[in-house]
Design a protein around this motif. Structure first.
Motif, PDB file in Angstrom:
ATOM      1  N   TYR A  36       2.577  -0.020  -8.607  1.00 11.98           N
ATOM      2  CA  TYR A  36       3.260   0.482  -7.427  1.00 11.98           C
ATOM      3  C   TYR A  36       2.260   1.359  -6.684  1.00 11.98           C
ATOM      4  CZ  TYR A  36       7.806  -1.059  -9.178  1.00 11.98           C
ATOM      5  OH  TYR A  36       8.877  -1.812  -9.616  1.00 11.98           O
ATOM      6  N   GLN A  38       1.950   4.576  -3.464  1.00 12.81           N
ATOM      7  CA  GLN A  38       2.622   5.520  -2.593  1.00 12.81           C
ATOM      8  C   GLN A  38       1.588   6.206  -1.722  1.00 12.81           C
ATOM      9  OE1 GLN A  38       4.988   8.488  -4.633  1.00 12.81           O
ATOM     10  NE2 GLN A  38       6.288   8.772  -2.851  1.00 12.81           N
ATOM     11  N   SER A  39       1.816   6.163  -0.437  1.00  9.46           N
ATOM     12  CA  SER A  39       0.958   6.859   0.514  1.00  9.46           C
ATOM     13  C   SER A  39       1.750   8.021   1.099  1.00  9.46           C
ATOM     14  CB  SER A  39       0.449   5.904   1.595  1.00  9.46           C
ATOM     15  OG  SER A  39       1.516   5.198   2.177  1.00  9.46           O
ATOM     16  N   LYS A  42       5.498   8.190   2.638  1.00 13.57           N
ATOM     17  CA  LYS A  42       6.177   6.916   2.383  1.00 13.57           C
ATOM     18  C   LYS A  42       6.738   6.881   0.976  1.00 13.57           C
ATOM     19  CE  LYS A  42       3.488   4.105   5.625  1.00 13.57           C
ATOM     20  NZ  LYS A  42       2.690   2.853   5.781  1.00 13.57           N
ATOM     21  N   GLU A  43       7.701   6.011   0.764  1.00 15.33           N
ATOM     22  CA  GLU A  43       8.260   5.844  -0.566  1.00 15.33           C
ATOM     23  C   GLU A  43       7.332   4.993  -1.427  1.00 15.33           C
ATOM     24  OE1 GLU A  43      13.034   6.069   0.591  1.00 15.33           O
ATOM     25  OE2 GLU A  43      12.169   4.255  -0.301  1.00 15.33           O
ATOM     26  N   ARG A  44       7.470   5.181  -2.723  1.00 17.30           N
ATOM     27  CA  ARG A  44       6.715   4.355  -3.643  1.00 17.30           C
ATOM     28  C   ARG A  44       7.204   2.917  -3.530  1.00 17.30           C
ATOM     29  NH1 ARG A  44       5.706   6.636  -9.630  1.00 17.30           N
ATOM     30  NH2 ARG A  44       5.151   8.394  -8.261  1.00 17.30           N
ATOM     31  N   GLU A  45       6.257   1.980  -3.486  1.00 17.32           N
ATOM     32  CA  GLU A  45       6.626   0.583  -3.292  1.00 17.32           C
ATOM     33  C   GLU A  45       5.939  -0.295  -4.334  1.00 17.32           C
ATOM     34  OE1 GLU A  45       5.285  -0.866   0.481  1.00 17.32           O
ATOM     35  OE2 GLU A  45       3.174  -0.450   0.068  1.00 17.32           O
ATOM     36  N   TRP A 103       5.648   5.439 -16.599  1.00 16.19           N
ATOM     37  CA  TRP A 103       4.731   5.505 -15.465  1.00 16.19           C
ATOM     38  C   TRP A 103       3.407   6.116 -15.887  1.00 16.19           C
ATOM     39  CZ3 TRP A 103       5.777   3.375 -10.811  1.00 16.19           C
ATOM     40  CH2 TRP A 103       7.107   3.072 -10.506  1.00 16.19           C
TER      41      TRP A 103
END
Length: 113
Positions: A36, A38-39, A42-45, A103
Motif C-alpha cells: 500500500y 500513502q502520500s 491522501k488516504e492509504r491506497e 503492517w
C-alpha cells in the motif's frame, strides 16, 4: 509477525526501484501479502497484492508498470516498480494477512521529475 521492508529511495522519473518485504514470526500461515502507499494529505491506497496461490491484484494507476511477486518459502514479497512517475512518490507499506493483518514500518519512495 514482523514485517521488514526495504528498497525505497530517490529515483528520477522513468527509473526503477525494487521493494522487498520479509515476514517473520507468527504461528499461522500468511495468506495474502501486498503493498500500500500513502502520500501527504491522501488516504492509504492499495498498490498491489498477491495471494499464496499467486493471484495478483493491481491498482489501475500502476498496471503495466509494477509487478508484484512472492517467495512463499521465505514469506517475502517483492514489488518491482518500473517507469516511475512523480505521482508514485509516497511512503510504501508492506501488508500481510493471516488470521489478522500486519503492517510493516513503511519505506519512502521519492520520484523526481
Amino acid at each position: 509477525v514482523q514485517l521488514q521492508a526495504s528498497g525505497g529511495g530517490l529515483v528520477q522519473a522513468g527509473g526503477s526501484l525494487r521493494l522487498s518485504c520479509a515476514a517473520s514470526g507468527g504461528d499461522f500461515s500468511i495468506n495474502s501479502m501486498g503493498w500500500y502507499r500513502q502520500s501527504p494529505g491522501k488516504e492509504r491506497e492499495l498498490v498491489a497484492s498477491i495471494t499464496s496461490g499467486g493471484s495478483t491484484n493491481y491498482a489501475d494507476s500502476v498496471k503495466g508498470r509494477f509487478t508484484i511477486s512472492r517467495d512463499n518459502a521465505k514469506n517475502t514479497v517483492f514489488l518491482q516498480m518500473n517507469s516511475l512517475k512523480p505521482e508514485d512518490t509516497a511512503v510504501y507499506y508492506c501488508r500481510a494477512r493471516s488470521i489478522v493483518v500486519y503492517w510493516g514500518q513503511g519505506t519512502q519512495v521519492t520520484v523526481s521529475s
